[in-house]
Write an enzyme that holds these catalytic residues in place. Structure first.
Site, PDB file in Angstrom:
ATOM      1  N   GLU A  75      -7.491   9.589   7.046  1.00 11.34           N
ATOM      2  CA  GLU A  75      -7.587   8.226   6.911  1.00 11.34           C
ATOM      3  C   GLU A  75      -8.698   7.965   6.034  1.00 11.34           C
ATOM      4  OE1 GLU A  75      -6.074   4.957   7.472  1.00 11.34           O
ATOM      5  OE2 GLU A  75      -4.352   6.520   7.930  1.00 11.34           O
ATOM      6  N   LYS A 123     -14.965   5.467   8.309  1.00 10.70           N
ATOM      7  CA  LYS A 123     -13.709   5.696   9.273  1.00 10.70           C
ATOM      8  C   LYS A 123     -13.961   7.116   9.964  1.00 10.70           C
ATOM      9  CE  LYS A 123      -9.789   3.077   7.750  1.00 10.70           C
ATOM     10  NZ  LYS A 123      -8.498   3.078   7.382  1.00 10.70           N
ATOM     11  N   GLU A 126       1.011  -1.250  -0.064  1.00 10.18           N
ATOM     12  CA  GLU A 126       0.020  -0.156  -0.060  1.00 10.18           C
ATOM     13  C   GLU A 126       0.928   1.231  -0.110  1.00 10.18           C
ATOM     14  OE1 GLU A 126      -1.209   0.786   4.710  1.00 10.18           O
ATOM     15  OE2 GLU A 126      -2.323  -0.985   3.662  1.00 10.18           O
ATOM     16  N   GLU A 133     -12.907   5.710   2.418  1.00 16.65           N
ATOM     17  CA  GLU A 133     -13.651   5.017   3.524  1.00 16.65           C
ATOM     18  C   GLU A 133     -14.349   5.884   4.374  1.00 16.65           C
ATOM     19  OE1 GLU A 133     -11.085   1.504   5.016  1.00 16.65           O
ATOM     20  OE2 GLU A 133      -9.610   2.877   4.431  1.00 16.65           O
TER      21      GLU A 133
END
Length: 189
Positions: free
Chosen positions: A166, A161, A109, A158
């Site tokens: 993030e 989250k 990643e 995401e």
């Protein structure tokens, strides 16, 4: 006999499990079990088993030949212009010292957030991804000319989250709309 294409190339067991973590002792046996299952399915030539490490595990990080670096550094015959190459070559140097000279590293990643922090913009993230895609084709100073198998983090933002950086690493928004125009192309390893 019908032959099916296997879409899996790697299986990562564990995610950044530190040696001091109580679960660390299970990572290697789990990797061995996964490998045994792959062998029993006769897929050992197609699927590799790995784990994702946190690069802070490198005890020494300067210079890369010692498994260490700074962001811009000259290390003997190797010159480093970016942290990505220096980190990879520090890992390769550590592997060589451990007698594992034939192992290749796959970067599981790498990414840049498009929101939520300093320099976290769609423009900066798009530039990072485009530059990374072009850069990994050439290898590192220590392994020049060898493409680096690299996976972008992440496919989608995401949104579930906690608020912050993030949430915003995706190439696509949660509604599947692309954030960037990226061209991957094909190249030989």
């Amino acid at each position: 006999m019908l032959q099916m294409h296997n879409p899996f190339r790697y299986i990562a067991v564990g995610n950044e499990v530190h040696p001091g973590d109580a679960n660390a002792r299970y990572v290697l046996p789990a990797m061995q079990n996964m490998h045994d299952a792959i062998v029993s399915a006769n897929l050992q030539g197609q699927i590799k088993v790995s784990t994702a490490i946190d690069t802070t595990l490198l005890g020494i990080s300067y210079p890369p030949s010692r498994g260490s670096f700074e962001v811009v550094v000259q290390d003997g015959q190797y010159g480093y212009q970016n942290l990505f190459d220096a980190l990879l070559d520090a890992l390769y140097a550590a592997l060589e010292k451990a007698g594992a000279t034939n192992l290749n590293i796959a970067v599981s990643e790498s990414g840049w957030s498009s929101e939520g922090g300093n320099a976290a913009t769609v423009g900066n993230a798009g530039t990072f991804y485009r530059n990374l895609i072009n850069h990994v084709k050439q290898g590192t100073p220590r392994r020049s000319g060898r493409a680096i198998e690299t996976y972008l983090f992440a496919m989608f933002d995401e949104n579930l989250k906690a608020a912050g950086v993030e949430q915003h690493f995706g190439l696509f928004l949660p509604d599947r709309q692309p954030k960037y125009h990226l061209t991957f192309g094909r190249w030989k390893k």
